[in-house]
Scaffold this motif. Structure first.
Motif, short mmCIF file in Angstrom:
data_model
loop_
_atom_site.label_atom_id
_atom_site.label_comp_id
_atom_site.label_asym_id
_atom_site.label_seq_id
_atom_site.Cartn_x
_atom_site.Cartn_y
_atom_site.Cartn_z
N ILE A 1 0.86 -1.18 0.00
CA ILE A 1 0.00 0.00 0.00
C ILE A 1 0.89 1.24 0.00
CG2 ILE A 1 -1.75 1.27 1.32
CD1 ILE A 1 -2.67 -1.51 2.36
N ARG A 2 0.57 2.20 -0.84
CA ARG A 2 1.43 3.36 -1.07
C ARG A 2 1.81 4.10 0.20
NH1 ARG A 2 3.44 5.98 -5.02
NH2 ARG A 2 2.27 4.79 -6.54
N GLN A 3 0.86 4.43 1.06
CA GLN A 3 1.19 5.26 2.22
C GLN A 3 2.21 4.60 3.15
OE1 GLN A 3 -1.88 4.91 0.92
NE2 GLN A 3 -2.02 6.97 0.09
N PRO A 4 2.02 3.36 3.57
CA PRO A 4 3.04 2.74 4.41
C PRO A 4 4.39 2.58 3.69
CG PRO A 4 0.99 1.50 4.57
CD PRO A 4 0.82 2.51 3.48
N VAL B 1 10.10 3.95 2.80
CA VAL B 1 11.17 4.43 1.92
C VAL B 1 11.77 5.74 2.44
CG1 VAL B 1 11.59 5.36 -0.40
CG2 VAL B 1 10.34 3.22 -0.13
N ALA B 2 10.96 6.58 3.05
CA ALA B 2 11.43 7.88 3.54
C ALA B 2 12.55 7.73 4.57
CB ALA B 2 10.27 8.67 4.15
N PRO C 1 17.38 5.93 2.69
CA PRO C 1 17.82 6.70 1.52
C PRO C 1 18.23 5.86 0.31
CG PRO C 1 19.19 7.19 3.46
CD PRO C 1 18.18 6.18 3.87
N ARG C 2 18.56 4.59 0.50
CA ARG C 2 18.95 3.75 -0.64
C ARG C 2 17.75 3.25 -1.44
NH1 ARG C 2 21.46 -0.88 1.80
NH2 ARG C 2 21.33 -1.70 -0.30
N LEU C 3 16.56 3.45 -0.93
CA LEU C 3 15.35 2.95 -1.60
C LEU C 3 14.62 4.10 -2.29
CD1 LEU C 3 13.96 0.61 1.20
CD2 LEU C 3 15.52 0.05 -0.68
#
Length: 118
Positions: A41-44, A49-50, A53-55
């Motif tokens: 799901i986009r929000q989680p 990812v936030a 930094p490598r993602l």
């Protein structure tokens, strides 16, 4: 991906040149096993990812899960109108947004108002 999720079913039926790896928490499996891609799901995933930094998050969604309210076909048109109006009222009045906030999700997930004639 998270075992048993809607995107698990979708990707299991759709992917032809990749293996599906499932876990209780898909993002954790992604890191633990050093996989190439995680689905969720986009929000989680955005929050996940936030902090790493490598993602990166790929902006285009690979699917959408449209939520719905349903009833039997034998219901009178007035009942269907009532249900539609009730859902619009719950969204407009903040009830749905508050439920999302209580569950740790952003209120921005509330569906937009229904368009006339839909």
């Amino acid at each position: 991906m998270k075992r048993g999720s809607a995107y698990d079913l979708f990707l299991s039926r759709t992917l032809r040149h990749a293996s599906v790896v499932r876990g209780e928490e898909g993002a954790a499996v992604f890191l633990d096993q050093g996989l190439e891609v995680a689905a969720g799901i986009r929000q989680p995933l955005t929050e996940f990812v936030a902090h790493r930094p490598r993602l990166r998050l790929i902006e285009d969604p690979f699917m959408q899960i449209r939520q719905a309210v349903g009833t039997t076909r034998s219901r009178k048109p007035a009942t269907v109108r009532y249900l539609r109006d009730l859902m619009e009222e719950l969204k407009a009045g903040g009830f749905v947004a508050e439920g999302l906030r209580r569950s740790g999700r952003p209120a921005s997930l509330v569906a937009p108002p229904e368009q006339p004639g839909s």
